[in-house]
Motif scaffolding. Structure first.
Motif, PDB file in Angstrom:
ATOM      1  N   GLY A 244      -8.070  16.558   7.228  1.00  0.00           N
ATOM      2  CA  GLY A 244      -6.810  16.350   6.084  1.00  0.00           C
ATOM      3  C   GLY A 244      -5.680  16.606   6.525  1.00  0.00           C
ATOM      4  N   ILE A 245      -4.593  16.308   5.825  1.00  0.00           N
ATOM      5  CA  ILE A 245      -3.324  16.758   5.965  1.00  0.00           C
ATOM      6  C   ILE A 245      -2.574  17.210   4.739  1.00  0.00           C
ATOM      7  N   SER A 246      -1.976  18.567   4.867  1.00  0.00           N
ATOM      8  CA  SER A 246      -1.455  19.011   3.702  1.00  0.00           C
ATOM      9  C   SER A 246      -0.382  17.944   2.956  1.00  0.00           C
ATOM     10  N   MET A 247      -0.723  18.089   1.543  1.00  0.00           N
ATOM     11  CA  MET A 247      -0.067  17.177   0.594  1.00  0.00           C
ATOM     12  C   MET A 247       1.051  18.060   0.045  1.00  0.00           C
ATOM     13  N   LEU A 248       1.158  19.337   0.260  1.00  0.00           N
ATOM     14  CA  LEU A 248       2.258  19.961  -0.104  1.00  0.00           C
ATOM     15  C   LEU A 248       3.600  19.520  -0.364  1.00  0.00           C
TER      16      LEU A 248
ATOM     17  N   LYS B  73       9.350  16.814  -1.525  1.00  0.00           N
ATOM     18  CA  LYS B  73       9.896  16.916  -0.264  1.00  0.00           C
ATOM     19  C   LYS B  73       9.758  15.707   0.531  1.00  0.00           C
ATOM     20  N   THR B  74      10.509  15.418   1.630  1.00  0.00           N
ATOM     21  CA  THR B  74      10.607  13.987   2.346  1.00  0.00           C
ATOM     22  C   THR B  74       9.908  14.362   3.626  1.00  0.00           C
ATOM     23  N   ALA B  75       9.438  15.307   4.069  1.00  0.00           N
ATOM     24  CA  ALA B  75       8.868  15.517   5.295  1.00  0.00           C
ATOM     25  C   ALA B  75       7.316  15.634   4.988  1.00  0.00           C
ATOM     26  N   GLN B  76       6.903  14.580   4.726  1.00  0.00           N
ATOM     27  CA  GLN B  76       5.532  14.312   4.550  1.00  0.00           C
ATOM     28  C   GLN B  76       4.660  13.449   5.750  1.00  0.00           C
ATOM     29  N   ALA B  77       3.751  14.402   6.101  1.00  0.00           N
ATOM     30  CA  ALA B  77       3.071  13.507   7.267  1.00  0.00           C
ATOM     31  C   ALA B  77       2.081  12.720   6.620  1.00  0.00           C
ATOM     32  N   SER B  78       1.708  11.654   7.322  1.00  0.00           N
ATOM     33  CA  SER B  78       0.834  10.570   6.884  1.00  0.00           C
ATOM     34  C   SER B  78      -0.586  10.377   7.712  1.00  0.00           C
ATOM     35  N   HIS B  79      -1.203   9.793   7.124  1.00  0.00           N
ATOM     36  CA  HIS B  79      -2.370   9.548   7.721  1.00  0.00           C
ATOM     37  C   HIS B  79      -2.355   8.283   8.650  1.00  0.00           C
ATOM     38  N   ASP B  80      -3.013   8.256   9.724  1.00  0.00           N
ATOM     39  CA  ASP B  80      -3.082   6.958  10.581  1.00  0.00           C
ATOM     40  C   ASP B  80      -3.776   5.815   9.734  1.00  0.00           C
ATOM     41  N   HIS B  81      -4.993   6.359   9.198  1.00  0.00           N
ATOM     42  CA  HIS B  81      -5.931   5.691   8.399  1.00  0.00           C
ATOM     43  C   HIS B  81      -7.034   6.686   7.532  1.00  0.00           C
ATOM     44  N   LEU B  82      -7.577   5.949   6.756  1.00  0.00           N
ATOM     45  CA  LEU B  82      -8.755   6.722   5.825  1.00  0.00           C
ATOM     46  C   LEU B  82     -10.092   5.921   5.947  1.00  0.00           C
ATOM     47  N   TYR B  83     -11.170   6.775   6.141  1.00  0.00           N
ATOM     48  CA  TYR B  83     -12.241   6.443   6.322  1.00  0.00           C
ATOM     49  C   TYR B  83     -13.559   6.686   5.465  1.00  0.00           C
TER      50      TYR B  83
ATOM     51  N   VAL C 128     -12.582   1.280   5.909  1.00  0.00           N
ATOM     52  CA  VAL C 128     -11.359   2.092   6.493  1.00  0.00           C
ATOM     53  C   VAL C 128      -9.973   1.523   5.810  1.00  0.00           C
ATOM     54  N   GLN C 129      -9.079   2.049   5.745  1.00  0.00           N
ATOM     55  CA  GLN C 129      -7.896   1.624   5.362  1.00  0.00           C
ATOM     56  C   GLN C 129      -6.653   1.969   6.235  1.00  0.00           C
ATOM     57  N   LYS C 130      -5.982   0.955   6.681  1.00  0.00           N
ATOM     58  CA  LYS C 130      -4.845   1.423   7.638  1.00  0.00           C
ATOM     59  C   LYS C 130      -3.429   0.668   7.239  1.00  0.00           C
ATOM     60  N   GLU C 131      -2.350   1.285   6.717  1.00  0.00           N
ATOM     61  CA  GLU C 131      -1.122   0.710   6.492  1.00  0.00           C
ATOM     62  C   GLU C 131      -1.225  -0.442   5.536  1.00  0.00           C
ATOM     63  N   GLY C 132      -2.268  -0.264   4.423  1.00  0.00           N
ATOM     64  CA  GLY C 132      -2.329  -1.287   3.433  1.00  0.00           C
ATOM     65  C   GLY C 132      -3.741  -2.081   3.691  1.00  0.00           C
ATOM     66  N   TRP C 133      -3.854  -2.345   5.085  1.00  0.00           N
ATOM     67  CA  TRP C 133      -5.023  -3.263   5.132  1.00  0.00           C
ATOM     68  C   TRP C 133      -6.298  -2.430   5.368  1.00  0.00           C
ATOM     69  N   LYS C 134      -7.337  -3.199   4.566  1.00  0.00           N
ATOM     70  CA  LYS C 134      -8.609  -2.260   4.198  1.00  0.00           C
ATOM     71  C   LYS C 134      -9.879  -3.469   4.860  1.00  0.00           C
ATOM     72  N   LEU C 135     -10.842  -2.803   5.549  1.00  0.00           N
ATOM     73  CA  LEU C 135     -11.984  -3.444   6.109  1.00  0.00           C
ATOM     74  C   LEU C 135     -12.966  -2.880   5.329  1.00  0.00           C
ATOM     75  N   VAL C 136     -13.979  -3.671   4.619  1.00  0.00           N
ATOM     76  CA  VAL C 136     -15.160  -3.261   4.250  1.00  0.00           C
ATOM     77  C   VAL C 136     -16.270  -3.747   4.599  1.00  0.00           C
ATOM     78  N   LYS C 137     -17.398  -3.061   5.264  1.00  0.00           N
ATOM     79  CA  LYS C 137     -18.391  -3.648   5.762  1.00  0.00           C
ATOM     80  C   LYS C 137     -19.822  -3.354   4.795  1.00  0.00           C
ATOM     81  N   TYR C 138     -20.446  -4.041   4.198  1.00  0.00           N
ATOM     82  CA  TYR C 138     -21.689  -3.649   3.446  1.00  0.00           C
ATOM     83  C   TYR C 138     -22.823  -4.318   4.307  1.00  0.00           C
ATOM     84  N   GLN C 139     -24.212  -3.787   3.999  1.00  0.00           N
ATOM     85  CA  GLN C 139     -25.579  -3.866   4.793  1.00  0.00           C
ATOM     86  C   GLN C 139     -25.362  -3.728   6.315  1.00  0.00           C
ATOM     87  N   ILE C 140     -24.537  -2.659   6.542  1.00  0.00           N
ATOM     88  CA  ILE C 140     -24.723  -2.459   7.960  1.00  0.00           C
ATOM     89  C   ILE C 140     -25.612  -1.989   8.628  1.00  0.00           C
TER      90      ILE C 140
END
Length: 479
Positions: free
Chosen positions: A382-386, A392-402, A414-426
């Motif tokens: 996690g990254i603080s959302m406070l 405030k403008t000094a908000q750190a961002s995730h490189d990606h979510l999983y 996984v989602q990164k910069e608006g791109w999202k990859l979805v894998k089913y039946q892995i």
């Protein structure tokens, strides 16, 4: 009394009052986290719901900040809550599925990890959880008392929480019988009792900082509400309906199967009434804070643990419960994991504002740690959302979510910069599907772009590979 002594006493009294005022103004804020169960992104009025009335939730959004890109920890209950409490996504968090323990309970979360409730305890807060737990039964490491909560009242087992008229609930380590309920007769509606205990907790702790976690059961199946004016309003609104007929053992009686969902003569009216009862709960909490003079110093968070369900007669398509998004509970499409999230803190959070900051359940632990002046564990996701909460403008961002989901053949996203990859039946290479979406132009995930963007697929698949850490209990792959 000599004049000199009188002057000294007056000066001493004024200094003491000033110190008391300073201490009062510096008191840490109360924090209330209201977590609905299977409430969809589109189930609330301010996000477009046309059938169900949610005036208190809508008012919460009008007086607070709406996080439009906030994601649940998972697409089902237990792992989503585990991610919330531990600050770890489902590739790392200890509970990654709804692993059942008989006769009652789920696989317990270890008590060795820091949880957000322990952060509050260490900061001197009174801590209480009221509602559905699902992370460990009595006398296990997963019990709320081992995870940072002074007080618990509700369902320890999420399987038993399928029933709104259970024979008993749990108060800390003790069973508490509900009057008139015996798995055959339905007299006491459990959410009402839980709400009474919730409001009592606020009363009892009004003079000191408190963290109140409200993992309420509504509107998860079964479909059940008291026959009151809320239900009658929707009964009249929807008129006659096609009933939902439960499976064998679904209905209360000698042959009842506890995990099943009861039959329901009016499924649409009942679902709508359940959502409005969530709204009623929110309104009662807000009113209690106002009556006690706690509104200004209380941070309220409202969210949901995953997307809308389709069980027990629920009909998310009728209600457009996932809004513009694709998918439901158990999906890793946006409809299964993007959740309606509001933060209200008068004087601190800008009223009527919206944040597009991309965030997830695992961000709340570091957020709360920063809020109360404690250090978050180093090895969390996690990254603080406070900063975003406070505008405030000094908000750190995730490189990606999983995310990962272990049922239905196994799913990863996984989602990164608006791109999202979805894998089913892995779990089966011959059945596995790989889908790529550009959420910035296609939030409904309607156009699979994987064939046109092989390099982007390769990049995101590598992130997925690195994000998953094997777990001996919750095994995503056999080897």
């Amino acid at each position: 009394m000599p004049v000199r002594l009188l002057i000294i006493l007056i000066l001493f009294g004024s200094i003491s009052c000033k110190k008391a005022d300073e201490q009062s103004s510096e008191r840490l804020p109360n924090v209330i986290f209201i977590l609905a169960d299977d409430l969809g992104y589109g189930d609330v009025g301010f996000l477009g719901q046309q059938y169900t009335e949610t005036p208190n939730i809508d008012q919460l959004a009008a007086e607070g900040m709406f996080f439009s890109h906030h994601y649940a920890g998972s697409t089902v209950c237990a792992p989503s809550r585990s991610a919330l409490l531990t600050g770890l996504h489902t590739g790392h968090t200890p509970i990654r599925g709804n692993s059942e323990v008989q006769p009652e309970g789920q696989f317990p979360m270890a008590d060795t990890l820091m949880t957000l409730s322990k952060v509050f305890q260490e900061a001197g807060y009174a801590t209480g959880a009221f509602g559905k737990w699902g992370l460990g039964m009595n006398e296990t490491s997963g019990h709320p008392s081992k995870q940072g909560f002074d007080t618990f009242y509700g369902y320890l087992c999420q399987r038993y929480a399928h029933r709104y008229y259970p024979a008993y609930l749990w108060e800390n380590q003790e069973k508490v019988a509900l009057p008139g309920n015996d798995w055959t007769n339905k007299v006491t509606y459990a959410p009402d009792v839980i709400q009474t205990k919730t409001l009592e907790f606020i009363d009892q702790n009004q003079s000191k900082p408190f963290f109140l976690f409200m993992p309420i059961v509504l509107p998860h199946a079964e479909l059940a509400v008291p026959d009151d004016k809320i239900f009658q309003k929707y009964r009249n609104k929807f008129g006659d309906e096609i009933p939902h007929l439960g499976s064998k053992g679904a209905d209360y009686g000698p042959e009842m199967n506890i995990p099943a969902y009861q039959s329901q003569r009016y499924p649409h009216a009942t679902h709508a009434a359940m959502v409005e009862r969530i709204d009623k709960i929110v309104g009662e909490v807000v009113a209690k804070l106002e009556a006690l003079g706690l509104t200004e110093n209380t941070l309220i968070i409202f969210s949901s643990d995953n997307g809308p369900h389709r069980e027990g007669g629920a009909d998310p398509d009728f209600f457009d419960s996932n809004g513009i998004f694709r998918g439901y509970k158990r999906d890793l499409y946006e409809g299964g994991i993007r959740v309606p999230t509001i933060v209200k803190w008068p004087g601190k959070v800008k009223a009527g504002s919206t944040s597009n900051h991309v965030s997830a359940f695992w961000d709340w632990l570091p957020t709360f740690a920063e809020l109360v002046g404690k250090s978050a564990p180093d090895q969390i996701d996690g990254i603080s959302m406070l900063p975003s909460i406070l505008g405030k403008t000094a908000q750190a961002s995730h490189d990606h979510l999983y995310w990962e989901f272990h049922e239905l053949g196994g799913r990863q996203a996984v989602q990164k910069e608006g791109w999202k990859l979805v894998k089913y039946q892995i779990k089966d290479a011959e059945k596995m599907t790989v889908e790529l979406y550009n959420l910035s132009v296609d939030p409904g995930e309607t156009k699979n772009l994987s064939a046109e963007n092989p390099e982007k697929v390769k990049e995101l698949e590598e992130l997925i590979r690195k994000a998953h850490r094997p777990n001996p209990v919750f095994r995503l792959f056999e080897n």
